[in-house]
Design an enzyme around this catalytic site. Structure first.
Site, PDB file in Angstrom:
ATOM      1  N   HIS A 326       0.835  -1.210   0.000  1.00  0.00           N
ATOM      2  CA  HIS A 326       0.000   0.000   0.000  1.00  0.00           C
ATOM      3  C   HIS A 326       0.867   1.255   0.000  1.00  0.00           C
ATOM      4  O   HIS A 326       2.073   1.214   0.240  1.00  0.00           O
ATOM      5  CB  HIS A 326      -0.951   0.002   1.199  1.00  0.00           C
ATOM      6  CG  HIS A 326      -0.287   0.084   2.540  1.00  0.00           C
ATOM      7  ND1 HIS A 326       0.218   1.253   3.060  1.00  0.00           N
ATOM      8  CD2 HIS A 326      -0.061  -0.870   3.482  1.00  0.00           C
ATOM      9  CE1 HIS A 326       0.722   1.029   4.262  1.00  0.00           C
ATOM     10  NE2 HIS A 326       0.578  -0.261   4.544  1.00  0.00           N
ATOM     11  N   CYS A 344       3.814  -4.633   6.336  1.00  0.00           N
ATOM     12  CA  CYS A 344       3.367  -4.304   4.985  1.00  0.00           C
ATOM     13  C   CYS A 344       4.528  -3.850   4.109  1.00  0.00           C
ATOM     14  O   CYS A 344       5.614  -3.532   4.600  1.00  0.00           O
ATOM     15  CB  CYS A 344       2.306  -3.207   5.034  1.00  0.00           C
ATOM     16  SG  CYS A 344       0.765  -3.715   5.827  1.00  0.00           S
TER      17      CYS A 344
END
Length: 399
Positions: A326, A344
């Site tokens: 992301h 992430c």
């Protein structure tokens, strides 16, 4: 949308209880001196040649708790069926199919739950003698009917690592019987296998990544089939979909980079900040991840690390353990230099949008270099954490 429908066509032949066996003719002979049947070698006894043709009716007369997915068939071993009728409780004839040789008649539409069906008809043996077909049976009245679900949908396109999953929402007690009802048809032909990753879910994956542009049809013929104790399938489910282009993400936590390779050509090389490797709770796992979903914005929460409702742009989920690719403007200073995330893969918002736009659910994301390895417990799409030998052993039909 996934297709939901009851089964059409002949039901598979499965023996249910004792079959009704009717002898169409029997051997006879002249009486002996004492009125007993003639014996071989007696001077006054003649044995008459005869045919012993047998009629088999399944389910047998009086059978109860018959699963609608099981056999409903009449067959004759030596002779022909003249007429066969199966009637439902309303007096309506059930559709059936008579074989060209007239040796068998098979039900050709789904039977209902909790209903009594009645056989009638006639057959003739090879000796010309006629026999009557009769009897009745009752189908099971389930305690519960369960609708299974697929993770794939009609006319959708997925990446080359996409698994197929059939989820039941209840424990499957006879996995082998259920697996027999699951089929995957592919063009071109693709080697693959079902595996029971839990008591409630069966997954199918190819031995290697799918070939691009493969056409796939998955069918789960579950209506009328026993799934658990007192639990039966509510309907069949099926879907036809495509595999798209080949796209593989390759990332190395040690270099802080992420490459996107499409159809064998590298189309991007992004600076990334991966999870903090020194903290097992924040590390990005090595292994083959699979894109599970895409979200233009996503709200991140991690009570363990005391952050809540952190909205990030262009989020692509790659596991069920909290790993996403992301955008995050706040970590751009570390991207390409240092791993500081909570697991992430952080990109700049612009690069995250670029990746997001080209990603498909089912794309593989291959991560290397970290101290922790992805495992089967890390999500629904962790099928590629198994070797092929390990995977095939999870089939209920494995020998």
């Amino acid at each position: 949308m996934t297709k939901l429908h009851k089964r059409r066509g002949p039901l598979a032949l499965v023996a249910l209880g004792l079959a009704a066996m009717l002898t169409l003719s029997a051997c006879s002979g002249d009486a002996g001196p004492d009125g007993a049947p003639g014996q071989p070698g007696s001077t006054d006894a003649q044995q008459t040649a005869a045919t012993s043709a047998k009629l088999t009716v399944q389910p047998a007369d009086g059978a109860r708790d018959v699963a609608p997915a099981d056999a409903a068939q009449v067959s004759i071993a030596d002779g022909e069926l003249q007429a066969v009728t199966l009637t439902n409780p309303d007096g309506k004839q059930v559709a059936g199919r008579l074989a060209e040789d007239k040796h068998s008649w098979t039900v050709a539409e789904p039977l209902g739950y909790g209903k009594t069906y009645t056989w009638s008809g006639t057959a003739v043996g090879a000796d010309g003698k006629q026999s009557t077909i009769n009897g009745s049976f009752t189908t099971v009245n389930p305690r519960r009917q369960v609708a299974a679900s697929l993770n794939v949908g009609d006319n959708q396109t997925y990446g080359i690592a996409m698994p197929i999953t059939v989820s039941f929402g209840t424990k499957v007690t006879d996995k082998a019987a259920v697996e027999h009802a699951l089929t995957v048809e592919t063009t071109p032909k693709t080697e693959g296998s079902w595996a029971w990753v839990s008591d409630t879910s069966a997954h199918w994956r190819p031995k290697d990544y799918w070939q691009p542009n493969t056409q796939v049809k998955v069918t789960a013929n579950l209506y009328g089939r026993k799934i658990g104790e007192g639990i039966y399938g509510k309907q069949d489910v099926a879907a036809s979909f495509s595999i798209g282009r080949s796209q593989i993400v390759k990332g190395d936590t040690r270099t802080h980079r992420m490459q996107v390779i499409r159809d064998g050509v590298q189309i991007a090389d992004y600076p990334v900040s991966y999870g903090l490797d020194s903290d097992p709770g924040r590390v990005t796992h090595s292994g083959v991840h699979v894109v599970m979903s895409k979200h233009a914005t996503y709200s991140m929460n991690n009570p363990r690390y005391n952050y809540f409702d952190v909205n990030v742009p262009w989020a692509v989920r790659i596991s069920n353990n909290g790993e996403f690719i992301h955008g995050l403007a706040e970590s751009m200073w570390a991207q390409g230099k240092q791993n500081i995330s909570h697991g992430c893969l952080n990109l700049s918002p612009a690069r995250a949008r670029e990746y997001y736009d080209g990603a498909l659910v089912g794309d593989p994301v291959e991560i290397t270099g970290s101290t922790q390895t992805l495992s089967a417990k890390d999500g629904d799409y962790s099928d590629w954490t198994y070797s092929w030998a390990e995977w095939t052993k999870l089939s209920a039909l494995a020998s």
